[in-house]
Write a protein that holds these residues in place. Sequence first.
Motif, PDB file in Angstrom:
ATOM      1  N   TRP A 275     -56.376 -28.654 -28.494  1.00  0.00           N
ATOM      2  CA  TRP A 275     -55.417 -28.004 -27.596  1.00  0.00           C
ATOM      3  C   TRP A 275     -54.809 -26.755 -28.229  1.00  0.00           C
ATOM      4  O   TRP A 275     -54.611 -25.748 -27.535  1.00  0.00           O
ATOM      5  CB  TRP A 275     -54.327 -29.000 -27.222  1.00  0.00           C
ATOM      6  CG  TRP A 275     -54.742 -29.910 -26.098  1.00  0.00           C
ATOM      7  CD1 TRP A 275     -55.969 -29.971 -25.513  1.00  0.00           C
ATOM      8  CD2 TRP A 275     -53.940 -30.876 -25.435  1.00  0.00           C
ATOM      9  NE1 TRP A 275     -55.985 -30.920 -24.529  1.00  0.00           N
ATOM     10  CE2 TRP A 275     -54.758 -31.497 -24.452  1.00  0.00           C
ATOM     11  CE3 TRP A 275     -52.619 -31.295 -25.572  1.00  0.00           C
ATOM     12  CZ2 TRP A 275     -54.269 -32.493 -23.609  1.00  0.00           C
ATOM     13  CZ3 TRP A 275     -52.145 -32.307 -24.742  1.00  0.00           C
ATOM     14  CH2 TRP A 275     -52.955 -32.890 -23.777  1.00  0.00           C
ATOM     15  N   ALA A 276     -54.504 -26.806 -29.507  1.00  0.00           N
ATOM     16  CA  ALA A 276     -53.925 -25.625 -30.164  1.00  0.00           C
ATOM     17  C   ALA A 276     -54.916 -24.458 -30.147  1.00  0.00           C
ATOM     18  O   ALA A 276     -54.540 -23.317 -29.860  1.00  0.00           O
ATOM     19  CB  ALA A 276     -53.520 -25.965 -31.599  1.00  0.00           C
ATOM     20  N   ASP A 277     -56.184 -24.725 -30.443  1.00  0.00           N
ATOM     21  CA  ASP A 277     -57.199 -23.670 -30.394  1.00  0.00           C
ATOM     22  C   ASP A 277     -57.396 -23.162 -28.970  1.00  0.00           C
ATOM     23  O   ASP A 277     -57.625 -21.966 -28.751  1.00  0.00           O
ATOM     24  CB  ASP A 277     -58.531 -24.195 -30.948  1.00  0.00           C
ATOM     25  CG  ASP A 277     -58.471 -24.460 -32.440  1.00  0.00           C
ATOM     26  OD1 ASP A 277     -57.573 -23.911 -33.097  1.00  0.00           O
ATOM     27  OD2 ASP A 277     -59.315 -25.227 -32.951  1.00  0.00           O
ATOM     28  N   THR A 278     -57.312 -24.058 -27.991  1.00  0.00           N
ATOM     29  CA  THR A 278     -57.498 -23.660 -26.599  1.00  0.00           C
ATOM     30  C   THR A 278     -56.375 -22.742 -26.142  1.00  0.00           C
ATOM     31  O   THR A 278     -56.618 -21.762 -25.421  1.00  0.00           O
ATOM     32  CB  THR A 278     -57.555 -24.909 -25.697  1.00  0.00           C
ATOM     33  OG1 THR A 278     -58.612 -25.759 -26.145  1.00  0.00           O
ATOM     34  CG2 THR A 278     -57.807 -24.529 -24.252  1.00  0.00           C
ATOM     35  N   ALA A 289     -53.519 -24.422 -19.070  1.00  0.00           N
ATOM     36  CA  ALA A 289     -52.730 -24.019 -20.238  1.00  0.00           C
ATOM     37  C   ALA A 289     -51.289 -24.510 -20.094  1.00  0.00           C
ATOM     38  O   ALA A 289     -50.669 -24.960 -21.067  1.00  0.00           O
ATOM     39  CB  ALA A 289     -52.771 -22.503 -20.407  1.00  0.00           C
ATOM     40  N   SER A 290     -50.751 -24.434 -18.874  1.00  0.00           N
ATOM     41  CA  SER A 290     -49.400 -24.946 -18.642  1.00  0.00           C
ATOM     42  C   SER A 290     -49.339 -26.447 -18.882  1.00  0.00           C
ATOM     43  O   SER A 290     -48.357 -26.963 -19.428  1.00  0.00           O
ATOM     44  CB  SER A 290     -48.960 -24.623 -17.209  1.00  0.00           C
ATOM     45  OG  SER A 290     -48.974 -23.232 -16.982  1.00  0.00           O
ATOM     46  N   ALA A 291     -50.398 -27.166 -18.485  1.00  0.00           N
ATOM     47  CA  ALA A 291     -50.433 -28.611 -18.715  1.00  0.00           C
ATOM     48  C   ALA A 291     -50.454 -28.928 -20.206  1.00  0.00           C
ATOM     49  O   ALA A 291     -49.810 -29.882 -20.657  1.00  0.00           O
ATOM     50  CB  ALA A 291     -51.657 -29.215 -18.022  1.00  0.00           C
ATOM     51  N   ILE A 292     -51.177 -28.143 -20.977  1.00  0.00           N
ATOM     52  CA  ILE A 292     -51.219 -28.357 -22.427  1.00  0.00           C
ATOM     53  C   ILE A 292     -49.846 -28.107 -23.034  1.00  0.00           C
ATOM     54  O   ILE A 292     -49.360 -28.886 -23.861  1.00  0.00           O
ATOM     55  CB  ILE A 292     -52.275 -27.437 -23.069  1.00  0.00           C
ATOM     56  CG1 ILE A 292     -53.687 -27.891 -22.679  1.00  0.00           C
ATOM     57  CG2 ILE A 292     -52.131 -27.438 -24.593  1.00  0.00           C
ATOM     58  CD1 ILE A 292     -54.784 -26.992 -23.206  1.00  0.00           C
ATOM     59  N   ARG A 293     -49.195 -27.006 -22.629  1.00  0.00           N
ATOM     60  CA  ARG A 293     -47.898 -26.661 -23.212  1.00  0.00           C
ATOM     61  C   ARG A 293     -46.850 -27.733 -22.930  1.00  0.00           C
ATOM     62  O   ARG A 293     -45.956 -27.956 -23.747  1.00  0.00           O
ATOM     63  CB  ARG A 293     -47.434 -25.310 -22.675  1.00  0.00           C
ATOM     64  CG  ARG A 293     -48.265 -24.130 -23.158  1.00  0.00           C
ATOM     65  CD  ARG A 293     -47.636 -22.794 -22.785  1.00  0.00           C
ATOM     66  NE  ARG A 293     -48.468 -21.696 -23.241  1.00  0.00           N
ATOM     67  CZ  ARG A 293     -49.341 -21.059 -22.480  1.00  0.00           C
ATOM     68  NH1 ARG A 293     -49.485 -21.414 -21.199  1.00  0.00           N
ATOM     69  NH2 ARG A 293     -50.073 -20.075 -22.966  1.00  0.00           N
TER      70      ARG A 293
END
Length: 409
Positions: A275-278, A289-293
Motif C-alpha cells: 500500500w505504501a508503494d502504491t 487511493a482514498s481507501a488506502i489512506r
Amino acid sequence: MTFWIITSLIALLIAGFLIAPLVRNRRAEESTAAYDLRVYREQLASVDRDLSRGVIAEADADRVRTEISRRILAADAQARTTEDAKGPTRTVSVIAVILLVLSLVGGALVIYRQMGAAGFPDMPLSARLAMAQDLRINRPSQADAESMATPVAAPTLDENYAALLAQLRETVAGRPDDIQGHTLLAQHETNAGNFKAGYEAQTRVIELSDGGASAEAYADLAEMMILAAGGYVSPQAEEALQQALERDPEQGPARYYWGQMLAQTGRPDLAYRVWADTLRSAPPGAPWASAIRSQIDDLAFRAGVFNAPNLSSAPAMPGPSQEDMQAAADLTPEERQEMIQGMVNQLSDRLATEGGTPEEWARLIAALGVLGDTERAKNIRDEALLVFSGNDAALEVIQIASQRAGLDQ
C-alpha cells in the motif's frame, strides 16, 4: 505457573531496590542540634575540670557555665523542633511501602490477566509466518464466503433502468458469444448490486477474450468477487488479482485488493509495503487511493511500523497561494494576464522537465485554452496522451480537459 513465579520474583526484587532508600533508618543519623548538645555538655564538664585544677577562678567558671547552659537550652529546643519535623515513624513508612508494593505489583498482575495472554505459548517469527501461510492456503472459498457474507440491500432501481437491465439480460442470454453484451451486463449488474451476476458475466468476458483479456478486466473481476463476498478476498479473487498484476504490476485497484488480501491472511507487514508503494504513484482523486489512506495508519500499527511517514492525507495540489491571489487582485488587467502567463509557463517547464500528475497536465491544457493559445494547448495535449499511453484513467482526465479547452471541436 512457572511464568507467574518468575514474574513475581522479578517484580519483588525490583521493588526491593526501589524501597530500600525509603525504609533506611534515618533516625540513627545525628542531627546538627544533637551534635551541638553533645559538644556543649563536654564543654560544661571541662569547666569543672579546669576549676578543680585552679586554671580559672570561681567567678569565671560561673559565667562560662551560664553561657553554656543558655546554649544548651537553645540547642535542645532546636533538636525538639527538628525531631517533630522528621515526618512519620519507620513503622508508618514500612506500612506505606508495603501498600504501595501491593498496589503496583498486584495491579500490574490484574491488568495483565485482563489484557495480556497468560498461558499463551511462545510465538516466534517462524511460527507466525507458518500460521499466516496456513491461513492463506486453507481460507474459505468464494462460494463459502458468499454464503457467510451479510446480505447487502440492493439499491432501488429506476423503473426504466430496471426494464433496460432485464432486456439486456434477455439479449445476452440469446447471444452467449457476444463479448460486448457480456461486458455491459457485468457493468450494469454490478451497478445494480448483483455482484455475483456481475462477476459471472465478467468471467464470460474473459473467456471470450481468448487469452487477450487486459489487466483491468481481471481487476474488475476480482473486485466484483470481493464485493459479492462482503469485502473478503477469496482464493479465486486472489487468482484474478494475480492475473491482473502479471499484466500490469502498477494496476492501482489490483494492488489495493492485493494488500487487503495480505492483511486478511496475517501478513500486515507485506500489506503495508504494497500500500505504501502504491500510494507513491497514485494519481490524485483515485478512489482506491482514498481507501488506502483511510486504513493505512491502522495497518502500520498492526505491522509494527511505528515510525511510518504520514500517508493518510492526500498530497496538496500545487497552485497559486493566498498571497498570489491577493497580489493578482491589485494588478491591472494587462499585469494580471502577464502574471497568469508566467504561472502557466512555470507549470509547463516543470511538467516538461520533472513530469507530473494527469490533473496537472489537464490544468495546463485548460489554462492554455482560456488564454486562447490553442495551438500550444494541442501540443501539450498530444504530449500528455503520449506520456500516459496505456493509463485509461489518466487519458480520460486529459480528454475531459481537452474538451473543456475546446480542442476537440
